[in-house]
Design a protein around this motif. Structure first.
Motif, PDB file in Angstrom:
ATOM      1  N   SER A 271      48.359  94.047  33.471  1.00  0.00           N
ATOM      2  CA  SER A 271      48.635  94.048  35.138  1.00  0.00           C
ATOM      3  C   SER A 271      49.088  95.281  35.570  1.00  0.00           C
ATOM      4  O   SER A 271      48.848  95.971  36.271  1.00  0.00           O
ATOM      5  N   HIS A 272      50.378  95.862  34.781  1.00  0.00           N
ATOM      6  CA  HIS A 272      50.921  96.913  35.350  1.00  0.00           C
ATOM      7  C   HIS A 272      50.016  98.278  35.089  1.00  0.00           C
ATOM      8  O   HIS A 272      50.068  99.176  35.730  1.00  0.00           O
TER       9      HIS A 272
ATOM     10  N   LYS B   5      47.522  98.600  37.697  1.00  0.00           N
ATOM     11  CA  LYS B   5      48.250  98.868  38.980  1.00  0.00           C
ATOM     12  C   LYS B   5      48.085 100.489  39.459  1.00  0.00           C
ATOM     13  O   LYS B   5      47.728 100.829  40.496  1.00  0.00           O
TER      14      LYS B   5
ATOM     15  N   LEU C 133      44.523 101.486  40.390  1.00  0.00           N
ATOM     16  CA  LEU C 133      44.211 100.972  41.605  1.00  0.00           C
ATOM     17  C   LEU C 133      44.797 101.845  42.727  1.00  0.00           C
ATOM     18  O   LEU C 133      44.238 101.941  43.822  1.00  0.00           O
ATOM     19  N   ALA C 134      46.172 102.096  42.694  1.00  0.00           N
ATOM     20  CA  ALA C 134      46.912 102.639  43.724  1.00  0.00           C
ATOM     21  C   ALA C 134      45.911 104.002  43.907  1.00  0.00           C
ATOM     22  O   ALA C 134      45.965 104.479  44.899  1.00  0.00           O
TER      23      ALA C 134
ATOM     24  N   ASN D 213      42.853 103.546  45.758  1.00  0.00           N
ATOM     25  CA  ASN D 213      43.104 103.317  47.187  1.00  0.00           C
ATOM     26  C   ASN D 213      43.431 104.725  47.925  1.00  0.00           C
ATOM     27  O   ASN D 213      42.997 104.808  49.199  1.00  0.00           O
TER      28      ASN D 213
ATOM     29  N   GLU E  84      36.651  99.700  49.193  1.00  0.00           N
ATOM     30  CA  GLU E  84      37.835  98.956  49.477  1.00  0.00           C
ATOM     31  C   GLU E  84      38.256  97.446  49.183  1.00  0.00           C
ATOM     32  O   GLU E  84      39.069  96.916  48.633  1.00  0.00           O
TER      33      GLU E  84
ATOM     34  N   LEU F 144      38.554  96.850  45.573  1.00  0.00           N
ATOM     35  CA  LEU F 144      39.656  97.343  45.237  1.00  0.00           C
ATOM     36  C   LEU F 144      40.732  95.973  45.458  1.00  0.00           C
ATOM     37  O   LEU F 144      41.608  95.792  44.857  1.00  0.00           O
ATOM     38  N   ASP F 145      40.442  95.474  46.850  1.00  0.00           N
ATOM     39  CA  ASP F 145      41.429  94.516  47.336  1.00  0.00           C
ATOM     40  C   ASP F 145      41.209  93.173  46.239  1.00  0.00           C
ATOM     41  O   ASP F 145      42.127  92.575  46.050  1.00  0.00           O
TER      42      ASP F 145
ATOM     43  N   GLN G 202      42.862  94.007  43.255  1.00  0.00           N
ATOM     44  CA  GLN G 202      44.394  94.006  43.197  1.00  0.00           C
ATOM     45  C   GLN G 202      44.846  92.391  43.339  1.00  0.00           C
ATOM     46  O   GLN G 202      46.025  92.032  42.621  1.00  0.00           O
TER      47      GLN G 202
ATOM     48  N   VAL H  26      44.975  91.071  39.624  1.00  0.00           N
ATOM     49  CA  VAL H  26      46.228  91.539  39.133  1.00  0.00           C
ATOM     50  C   VAL H  26      47.357  90.973  39.390  1.00  0.00           C
ATOM     51  O   VAL H  26      48.173  90.589  38.628  1.00  0.00           O
ATOM     52  N   GLN H  27      47.617  90.763  40.786  1.00  0.00           N
ATOM     53  CA  GLN H  27      48.725  89.909  41.248  1.00  0.00           C
ATOM     54  C   GLN H  27      48.662  88.382  40.668  1.00  0.00           C
ATOM     55  O   GLN H  27      49.641  87.987  40.309  1.00  0.00           O
TER      56      GLN H  27
END
Length: 200
Positions: free
Chosen positions: A131-132, A135, A138-139, A142, A166, A169-170, A173, A176-177
């Motif tokens: 997950s980390h 991130k 993904l950032a 974006n 986008e 990507l959402d 995300q 991942v969350q």
């Protein structure tokens, strides 16, 4: 099944045998003394032998009961969470063989629990790490999308693909969350607030 493997059973049989031999010799002495003492022999010797045998059996079964009670208390202690609880099983015999097998079962259960704990920790660490790791790209994506949108001007095709990008990507995300939440839940970091609800 060797019933005489246990020293307590051997001792019980030895005591009963000595008692029978003693009563037999005493009866023989009364018989040699004459028939008028035969009734005394029956009324005194036989009840004495019965009382002695009952006393020996009571002593043996009291020890066995104490051993079983100790075993039960150790099993209860193990069930309540003491993983070091063990039953004393140093003697020979069928009962002590059973108690030894219970100790072996407890050791196997401890090993399985440790392996399961390690596997769970590995899974937690892996999910958290993935997950980390996700991130960061993904950032960056974006940020790149934002730059492309600003630089695109009126190009409708570029804007359309940026919007689609986008959205994807959402979605990533959110996944991942969710992975992070699962890892936190598995590590008991998230506490659930349970409440009664009206299902209807």
């Amino acid at each position: 099944m060797n019933i005489l493997a246990n020293k307590n059973i051997r001792q019980l049989f030895r005591r009963i045998s000595v008692c029978i031999v003693a009563i037999t010799l005493l009866s023989g002495a009364f018989l040699a003394a004459g028939s008028k003492y035969m009734a005394v022999c029956i009324w005194v010797c036989l009840p004495c032998m019965g009382i002695a045998v009952l006393g020996f059996c009571h002593d043996y079964f009291r020890k066995q009961s104490r051993t079983i009670e100790d075993a039960v208390s150790q099993v209860r202690e193990y069930i309540s969470g003491n993983r070091d609880a063990r039953i004393e099983s140093s003697e020979e015999g069928e009962l002590y063989r059973l108690l030894h097998e219970v100790n072996t079962l407890a050791a196997i259960l401890n090993a399985h629990a440790e392996n399961e704990g390690r596997a769970k920790q590995f899974l937690r660490d892996t999910i958290s790490d993935i997950s980390h790791q996700l991130k960061t790209p993904l950032a960056a994506l974006n940020i790149y999308n934002g730059i492309i949108r600003e630089e695109a001007g009126d190009a409708s095709t570029v804007r359309e693909f940026v919007d689609s990008s986008e959205q994807e990507l959402d979605r990533i995300q959110a996944l991942v969350q969710n992975l992070l939440n699962v890892a936190k839940f598995d590590a008991d970091i998230i506490e659930l607030n349970r409440d009664l609800q009206n299902v209807s």
